[in-house]
Design an enzyme around this catalytic site. Structure first.
Site, PDB file in Angstrom:
ATOM      1  CB  VAL A 114      -0.958   0.076   1.198  1.00 13.29           C
ATOM      2  CG1 VAL A 114      -1.736   1.290   1.159  1.00 13.29           C
ATOM      3  CG2 VAL A 114      -1.758  -1.131   1.370  1.00 13.29           C
ATOM      4  CB  CYS A 115       1.163   4.069   0.284  1.00  9.38           C
ATOM      5  SG  CYS A 115       1.557   5.974   0.075  1.00  9.38           S
ATOM      6  CB  SER A 116       5.852   4.872   0.134  1.00  6.84           C
ATOM      7  OG  SER A 116       5.757   4.927   1.513  1.00  6.84           O
ATOM      8  CB  THR A 134       4.636   3.555  -5.135  1.00  9.36           C
ATOM      9  OG1 THR A 134       4.629   3.824  -4.081  1.00  9.36           O
ATOM     10  CG2 THR A 134       5.531   4.791  -5.971  1.00  9.36           C
TER      11      THR A 134
END
Length: 331
Positions: A114-116, A134
């Site tokens: 998730v995300c970074s 990302t």
């Protein structure tokens, strides 16, 4: 489905709390919906970390690690999600964690970020040769540090259970709330569209959100000091969006030949003059729509698109939504 599947999420210092709690809530809500239907829970939720105990998040409050990842048998985990946050860089240097992820990956049915959190999977070498995304602010970092990865900058997630290239096994998602989009896709693959839709309705979410993450990102132009050969021209373009900004006109303004100008643009900005002008005009249109300063037709004229249809096509090309939808969402 027989025994509940274990959905694990990694917790580390200064994690983005929503990256972890958002997806887990989707799975918990799927259990709630099944309970309403008289069915057993489909998922068992688990929070893993370096060691058991409380852990500070980037929001300042603490979440609790239930079990050390080193003490669990990876085959016990059905799905493991790696969140992002301010502490991701330290985890990219966590040799023990990266080694565990590499050894665990073949034993876990689904491994995602998730995300970074994608940076952590990349540091473990698990995204090499794969398509990945990302948070929009970390795309350049992922692209520069891991050239073996195929970057998909505008998708909300890369999970595809039907993809023969492995995007149903290892996958990524974009910034923060895209982890919720990913979790809904995982629930849909496991339990079917009707139940995933019921979860989305209960949480007041889109089952499939319109557009990609580019609608939330800033298409920022570079500081002129970073591109000295183009500095004067880059300062001039935003002030003349309504003018003729063709390659020939830009070359005349820059006192260069069109061929030279195109070469310098590609060298210093990684794109041609035409695409750059389109992005600057798009950013101007977005600002006007966000501030609710004008109608769609006026925005098209002021930002240099001249006609609403040109504006609409450009919005769909870059953001995946119409100017009207953008205005309704962000104004």
């Amino acid at each position: 489905m027989d025994a509940p599947r274990t959905i694990a999420c990694l917790l580390y210092p200064h994690v983005m709390s929503l990256d972890l709690t958002g997806p887990l809530q989707v799975f918990a809500s799927a259990n709630d919906e099944r309970q309403r239907q008289g069915l057993p829970a489909a998922y068992r939720l688990l929070v893993l970390g370096q060691q058991a105990g409380p852990m500070p998040t980037s929001a300042g409050f603490q979440l609790v690690v239930e079990q050390a990842w080193s003490a669990i048998e990876p085959a016990y985990i059905d799905t493991l999600l790696i969140p992002g946050g301010q502490g991701d860089k330290a985890q990219c240097q966590n040799i023990e964690l990266l080694a565990w992820l590499r050894s665990a990956a073949p034993q876990i049915r689904r491994l995602g970020s998730v995300c970074s959190g994608a940076l952590i999977l990349a540091a473990a070498g698990l995204l090499n040769g794969r398509r990945a995304t990302t948070h929009w602010a970390d795309l350049d970092c992922l692209r520069q540090e891991h050239p073996q990865i195929e970057i998909s900058g505008d998708c909300l997630h890369t999970y595809d259970p039907q993809d023969p290239c492995g995007n149903g096994h290892i996958f990524t998602s974009a910034g923060v709330t895209a982890g919720i989009d990913l979790a809904l896709a995982l629930v849909e693959a496991d339990l079917g569209r009707p139940l995933a839709l019921a979860v989305a309705k209960r949480l007041v979410l889109f089952l499939r959100r319109p557009g990609g993450q580019a609608q939330f990102s800033a298409l920022l132009t570079p500081e002129p000091s970073r591109v000295p050969r183009l500095a004067s021209l880059l300062e001039w373009i935003p002030l003349h969006l309504h003018a003729d900004l063709s390659l020939a006109a830009l070359a005349t303004q820059a006192n260069m030949t069109p061929r030279t100008l195109s070469r310098i643009f590609n060298q210093e900005l990684g794109m041609g003059p035409g695409r750059y002008v389109e992005i600057v005009r798009l950013e101007a249109a977005r600002n006007l729509l966000q501030n609710a300063q004008a109608s769609i037709s006026t925005v098209a004229r002021l930002s240099g698109f001249n006609h609403p249809e040109n504006l609409r096509r450009t919005f769909h090309k870059h953001l995946g939504i119409s100017p009207q939808e953008y205005a309704e969402r962000f104004a």
